[in-house]
Design a protein around this motif. Structure first.
Motif, short mmCIF file in Angstrom:
data_model
loop_
_atom_site.label_atom_id
_atom_site.label_comp_id
_atom_site.label_asym_id
_atom_site.label_seq_id
_atom_site.Cartn_x
_atom_site.Cartn_y
_atom_site.Cartn_z
N LEU A 88 46.93 29.54 59.79
CA LEU A 88 46.63 29.32 58.37
C LEU A 88 45.65 30.36 57.85
O LEU A 88 45.86 30.97 56.80
N ALA A 89 44.58 30.58 58.62
CA ALA A 89 43.57 31.53 58.17
C ALA A 89 44.13 32.95 58.11
O ALA A 89 43.91 33.68 57.14
N PHE A 91 47.19 33.80 57.68
CA PHE A 91 48.11 33.87 56.55
C PHE A 91 47.34 34.17 55.26
O PHE A 91 47.69 35.08 54.50
N ALA A 92 46.27 33.40 55.02
CA ALA A 92 45.48 33.61 53.80
C ALA A 92 44.94 35.03 53.74
O ALA A 92 44.98 35.68 52.70
N LEU A 93 44.46 35.52 54.88
CA LEU A 93 43.86 36.85 54.89
C LEU A 93 44.90 37.95 54.78
O LEU A 93 44.58 39.08 54.40
N THR A 94 46.14 37.65 55.14
CA THR A 94 47.18 38.67 55.07
C THR A 94 47.89 38.66 53.72
O THR A 94 48.02 39.70 53.07
N LEU A 96 47.43 36.54 50.82
CA LEU A 96 46.83 36.12 49.55
C LEU A 96 45.70 37.07 49.14
O LEU A 96 45.08 37.72 49.98
N GLN A 97 45.50 37.15 47.83
CA GLN A 97 44.41 37.95 47.29
C GLN A 97 43.36 37.02 46.71
O GLN A 97 43.70 36.14 45.93
N PHE A 98 42.11 37.20 47.07
CA PHE A 98 41.08 36.34 46.50
C PHE A 98 39.73 37.04 46.57
O PHE A 98 39.55 38.00 47.33
N ILE A 150 42.18 34.88 64.96
CA ILE A 150 42.48 35.07 63.54
C ILE A 150 42.66 36.56 63.29
O ILE A 150 43.63 37.01 62.67
#
Lengths: 272, 293
Positions: A88-89, A91-94, A96-98, A150
Motif C-alpha cells: 500500500l505504501a 503504491f502511494a509513493l509510486t 500518487l502525487q501529494f 517499502i
C-alpha cells in the motif's frame, strides 16, 4: 603453472564449502547420537544406531511444540502484514502525487541509517508502557511494516510505466482494484522475495523476543533454544536435536526458494 | 523526476495508503530516536528519573567495561571485516571464473545467512569444546596441543573472530558474485585479444570494476561488526564470554538496560554507538559519492 593454480583454486573452494556445510551436517548427525558418542575422542562421525529418541526427549524436557507454534504464528502474521502495508505504501509513493512526498522519502532514507539496536531498548519501554509484555502483539506490532521493503518495492514499481495506472483509472477501476488485480500480479516476484525474506528474518529473530517475553508460553524458538542450551548442561545430543528442529524448516524454504532469496538479497545489496 | 513538475492535484488519498506504515514507523522508529536521546540525559531507575546533564556520558567513558566493549567491538571489526572480505573475494572469484555448476556452490555458501545464529552458535560451542571438540581433535592430528577456546579470557575474542568470519562469508559472496556478473564481458574479450594474463585481467578489470561493491560491503560489514551481539550470546551461552572478556557495545547496552535497570547509562551508550555508525555511513557516502540517493 595454470593447471596448478586451477588445482589450488578447486582445492580451496572444496575446503571452504566443507567448512560451510559441515556444521549443518554434523548438527543433524549429532542430534541422532547417544550422549556417550557425542563426548568421546576421537569424535564420532556417524552414529552407530540412530537415536530418534533424542527428539522425543527434547519434547519432554521443554515445550518445544509451543515455541514452534508461537514462532510460526508470529512469522506468518508479520509476513502477511508486512506485505500488505508495504505494498500500500509503495503504491502511494509510486503512483500518487501529494504534498510532502519528497519529505516522506527523505525521512525514510534517513531512518534506514538508524541502527535497529539503538532504538530497540526504547521500544521495549513503549511496549511495557502499553502493557503488552508477554503478548503476541509485542512480538508482532513493531514489525508490521518495513521501511526497507517499502523502499525496495517502490524501486521495483518505478520501473513500470505510469500509463498502466492511468489506463486502469480510465477503465473505472478503484485504487484497491488496481492494486489487487493489476499491481500485485505485476510485482509478484518482488513480493515473493519480500515475503520469504521477512518470514526467515522473523523466524530467526532473537534480541527483540528476548526482551519482550519472559514466560515459557510466549517464547519463540531461538529464545527457547538458547535457554535450553544453558539449562540442559552438557546434553549435547539433545541440544543438537533441538537446533536441528529450529534450522531445518528454514533450510527447506531456502532450498525451495533459493533463486528468489539469492536474487532478492543481491538486488537489495547492490541497490543499498 | 523532472516530468513530475506538472501536478494535476494533491491526491490526499495517498495518506490513507501510507497510514498503516507511517503509524508503525512513527511509534517504533521515529519516537524512540528522540526518546533515547532524551533518556541519555536522565539518571535513576525507570520510574524516578531526573535530569542529569552529561553525567551518563561521563560515566560510560570512565567505565572500564564500556571501554573494553568499544575495544572488543573495534578489534572484531578491524580483524573480521578485511579477512572475511578477502576470503569471500577469493571464493566468489573462483566460483565466477572456474566453476561450471555455480548454483551449487552459491547455494552452499549462502546457507549461513538464512539459518539461525543461535543454532549455529550451539554447534560452534560443541566444535570449540576444550575436551571433546572437533577443532581441538583436528589440531591434535597435526600436533598442536588443546586450546581452551571458550573459557579463557584471552581466547574469547579470537574464538568470536573465527565465528564472525564464518558467519560473514555468506552475504559477501552473494553480493560479490552479483558484482562480478555486472561487469561487461566485452572487457574480458578485448583483454584476451591482447593476450592479458589471468592476474592482469583481475587487477586491471575485475578489481576496479568491483570497487563500488567492495566499498559497499566494507560499510555494511563495519556497521554489522559494531552491532555484534547475537554471535556473542550464541557462542558463550548467554554470557559475554568468561569474565565479560567478549563484551561488545550492544551487549553492554543490553546489560545496563535490561539486567541492571540503568536506562540512562544504556541510552548514552546507544547514542555513542549510533554516532559511530552514522560516521561510518557518512564517510563511505563521501568516499564513493553515490549519486543515486
Amino acid at each position: 603453472m595454470r593447471k596448478i593454480t586451477t588445482g589450488l583454486a578447486y582445492a580451496f573452494l572444496l575446503v571452504m564449502s566443507l567448512i560451510t556445510l559441515f556444521p549443518f551436517v554434523y548438527m543433524i548427525l549429532t542430534g541422532l547420537m547417544t550422549h556417550q558418542e557425542t563426548v568421546q575422542m576421537p569424535p564420532t562421525l556417524i552414529p552407530h544406531h540412530l537415536q530418534f529418541s533424542n527428539y522425543v526427549e527434547v519434547f519432554k524436557e521443554i515445550p518445544f511444540l509451543r515455541y514452534f507454534v508461537n514462532t510460526l504464528f508470529v512469522s506468518v502474521i508479520t509476513t502477511i502484514a508486512t506485505l500488505i502495508t508495504c505494498t500500500l505504501a509503495a503504491f502511494a509513493l509510486t503512483s500518487l502525487q501529494f504534498r510532502f512526498k519528497k519529505l516522506i522519502f527523505t525521512i525514510m532514507v534517513g531512518l534506514l541509517m538508524v541502527p535497529y539496536e539503538s532504538i530497540i531498548f526504547t521500544n521495549y519501554n513503549t511496549i511495557a508502557n502499553l502493557g503488552l509484555l508477554n503478548t503476541y502483539a509485542a512480538l508482532i506490532v513493531p514489525f508490521l511494516t518495513s521501511i526497507f521493503y517499502i523502499y525496495f518495492l517502490n524501486n521495483y514499481m518505478k520501473a513500470m510505466p505510469d500509463s498502466i495506472y492511468k489506463a486502469a483509472k480510465v477503465d473505472g477501476a478503484s485504487d484497491m482494484e488496481y492494486i489487487w488485480r493489476v499491481l500485485v500480479p505485476m510485482v509478484r516476484p518482488a513480493l515473493v522475495t519480500v515475503g520469504i525474506l521477512t518470514f526467515i528474518m522473523s523466524w530467526n529473530s532473537f534480541l527483540w523476543p528476548l526482551l519482550v517475553t519472559n514466560n515459557d508460553n510466549m517464547r519463540l524458538l531461538n529464545n527457547g533454544l538458547a535457554a535450553f542450551e544453558t539449562e540442559s548442561g552438557a546434553q549435547t545430543q539433545l541440544q543438537m536435536a533441538a537446533a536441528t528442529m529450529t534450522v531445518v524448516p528454514v533450510l527447506i524454504i531456502y532450498f525451495v526458494f533459493r533463486k528468489e532469496i539469492i536474487k532478492g538479497v543481491s538486488n537489495n545489496g547492490t541497490k543499498g | 523526476m523532472a516530468k513530475k513538475k506538472y501536478r494535476p492535484e494533491n491526491q490526499k488519498k495517498a495518506w490513507w495508503f501510507l497510514l498503516p506504515s507511517l503509524l508503525v514507523i512513527a511509534v517504533f522508529s521515529i519516537y524512540p530516536l528522540f526518546r533515547s536521546f532524551y533518556m541519555s540525559f536522565q539518571s535513576g531507575f525507570l520510574l524516578n528519573q531526573q535530569f542529569a546533564g552529561f553525567s551518563n556520558y561521563i560515566q560510560i567513558f570512565h567505565d572500564p567495561v564500556f571501554i573494553q566493549a568499544l575495544e572488543n567491538t573495534a578489534i572484531f571489526g578491524i580483524v573480521v571485516v578485511p579477512l572475511a572480505l578477502a576470503i569471500s573475494l577469493l571464493i566468489a572469484w573462483i566460483i565466477f571464473e572456474k566453476v561450471k555448476h555455480k548454483a551449487i556452490f552459491e547455494t552452499i555458501f549462502f546457507m549461513p545467512y538464512v539459518t539461525s545464529m543461535i543454532a549455529v552458535g550451539i554447534i560452534f560451542q560443541y566444535f570449540f569444546n576444550k575436551d571433546y571438540g572437533m577443532v581441538n581433535f583436528l589440531l591434535g592430528l597435526v600436533g598442536i596441543p588443546s586450546v581452551n577456546w571458550l573459557d579463557n579470557i584471552h581466547m574469547s575474542i579470537p574464538t568470536l573472530i573465527i565465528f564472525g568470519i564464518w558467519n560473514g562469508l555468506a552475504f559477501n559472496i552473494i553480493i560479490l558474485l552479483s558484482g562480478f556478473r555486472n561487469i561487461n564481458p566485452e572487457y574480458y574479450t578485448i583483454a584476451e585479444m591482447y593476450g592479458a594474463t589471468g592476474w592482469e585481467k583481475f587487477s586491471r578489470i575485475t578489481f576496479p570494476q568491483l570497487l563500488p561493491t567492495i566499498s559497499f560491503l566494507l560499510t555494511v560489514n563495519f556497521i554489522g561488526a559494531f552491532k555484534v551481539y547475537t554471535e556473542v550470546f550464541a557462542l558463550f551461552g548467554g554470557q559475554a564470554g568468561i569474565a565479560n572478556s567478549a563484551v561488545t557495545a550492544v551487549f553492554y547496552i543490553y546489560n545496563k538496560f535490561y539486567l541492571m535497570g540503568r536506562p540512562g547509562v544504556a541510552m548514552a551508550a546507544s547514542v555513542v554507538l549510533f554516532l559511530i555508525i552514522i560516521v561510518i555511513t557518512i564517510v563511505q557516502r563521501m568516499l564513493t559519492r553515490r549519486k543515486d540517493i
